[in-house]
Scaffold this active site. Structure first.
Site, PDB file in Angstrom:
ATOM      1  CB  THR A 241      17.098 -52.912 -20.600  1.00 11.91           C
ATOM      2  OG1 THR A 241      15.825 -53.211 -21.172  1.00 11.91           O
ATOM      3  CG2 THR A 241      16.950 -51.793 -19.596  1.00 11.91           C
TER       4      THR A 241
ATOM      5  CB  SER B  58      13.814 -56.747 -22.637  1.00  2.00           C
ATOM      6  OG  SER B  58      13.729 -55.891 -21.506  1.00  2.00           O
ATOM      7  CB  CYS B  59      13.923 -51.287 -23.711  1.00  8.77           C
ATOM      8  SG  CYS B  59      15.250 -50.345 -24.458  1.00  8.77           S
ATOM      9  N   GLY B  60      12.815 -51.148 -26.363  1.00 12.96           N
ATOM     10  CA  GLY B  60      12.743 -50.698 -27.741  1.00 12.96           C
ATOM     11  C   GLY B  60      11.502 -49.859 -27.898  1.00 12.96           C
TER      12      GLY B  60
ATOM     13  CD  GLU C 245      17.175 -51.565 -28.661  1.00 10.00           C
ATOM     14  OE1 GLU C 245      17.816 -50.591 -28.240  1.00 10.00           O
ATOM     15  OE2 GLU C 245      16.814 -52.515 -27.946  1.00 10.00           O
TER      16      GLU C 245
END
Length: 282
Positions: free
Chosen positions: A112, A114-116, A221
């Site tokens: 998404t 905001s992920c990583g 990311e």
């Protein structure tokens, strides 16, 4: 692909007056990326440049390094229950000599905006899998004034943002400040993947003489994607994360944040920024 924007009814309230009108919104749909027929990842993206997005994602994962590694990319027919093609599933076919990653249920990635991945293990993984060590590349050196001019150039080139106000953007600039490519997406990580994927398809990797500018913040990311593509300088108009700074320091990436007007913070790799020239001007 014509689904970059969609129209929805909206109730507008302006100075107490209420009206109804259609509004243009940025489209957001899932894209499943398959690798040689096996599901690998799902990302929420703005449709368009899907093949480049998939290719760029596989560069950041260390699977692809050049155009010869890529055999072809196709949309999967019959991706829905009724057998129609949703254009939301792509299959990347690699050359026979490309080493496949370990694709397990634990390995599959849901990404998404905001992920990583997080932690020291992720830092180690990027450092050991990067094909083009940034510290070994010829030095790109830029003036702070040049960096300061880039956000306005990025904003001026955001065509879909002008219609929706809801997109992130990423752009590649030459060390002289020439805009080389720009992509927009609901996720800034997807915009970067689209840039890197196009560079792979054009045979332009590593991107060792360019500046990557992203709207918003600089997450781990995004720093990872820059390092994996051999990009020496990542600039963001907002803040970096602590892990992004750690990764930049470990790999030699120049990381600039809060790039607004003539102001900026250099968090790592300051040798690529002509700080003495800036001090003399000040």
């Amino acid at each position: 692909m014509g689904r970059v924007t969609e129209r929805r009814k909206v109730i507008r309230i302006r100075d107490g007056a209420v009206s109804s009108r259609p509004d243009t919104l940025v489209a957001e749909e899932p894209l499943e990326i398959r690798l040689n027929g096996k599901p690998l990842a799902i990302t929420m993206r703005t449709p368009g440049d899907d093949f480049a997005l998939a290719a760029g994602f596989l560069v950041s994962e260390g699977v692809l390094a050049n155009a010869y590694d890529l055999q072809n990319i196709v949309y999967c027919a019959g991706a829905t229950v009724d057998g129609s093609n949703s254009y939301n599933v792509v299959d990347v076919r690699t050359s026979p000599d490309v080493v496949m990653p370990d694709i397990t249920l634990e390995r599959n990635v849901y990404t998404t905006s905001s992920c990583g991945l997080c932690g020291k293990a992720s830092l180690d993984a990027v450092r050991t899998t990067a094909r083009w060590p940034i510290a070994d590349t010829p030095r790109v050196r830029v003036e702070p004034a040049l960096l300061a001019s880039l956000p306005d150039r990025l904003r001026a080139a955001q065509r879909v943002f002008d219609r929706t106000g809801g997109l992130h953007a990423a752009a590649l600039f030459s060390e002289e400040g020439e805009l080389l490519d720009i992509r927009e997406d609901v996720g800034r990580h997807n915009a970067v993947d689209k840039l890197v994927g196009r560079a792979l398809q054009n045979g332009d990797l590593p991107l060792s003489r360019v500046i990557l500018l992203v709207s918003g913040r600089a997450s781990f990311e995004l720093a990872q994607k820059a390092v994996m593509a051999g990009i020496p300088l990542l600039a963001a108009v907002s803040a970096p994360s602590s892990l992004a700074v750690d990764l930049a320091a470990e790999t030699g990436l120049t990381l600039v944040g809060f790039l607004r007007g003539s102001n900026m913070n250099v968090y790592a790799g300051e040798d690529r920024v002509a700080l003495r020239a800036a001090a003399a001007q000040g």
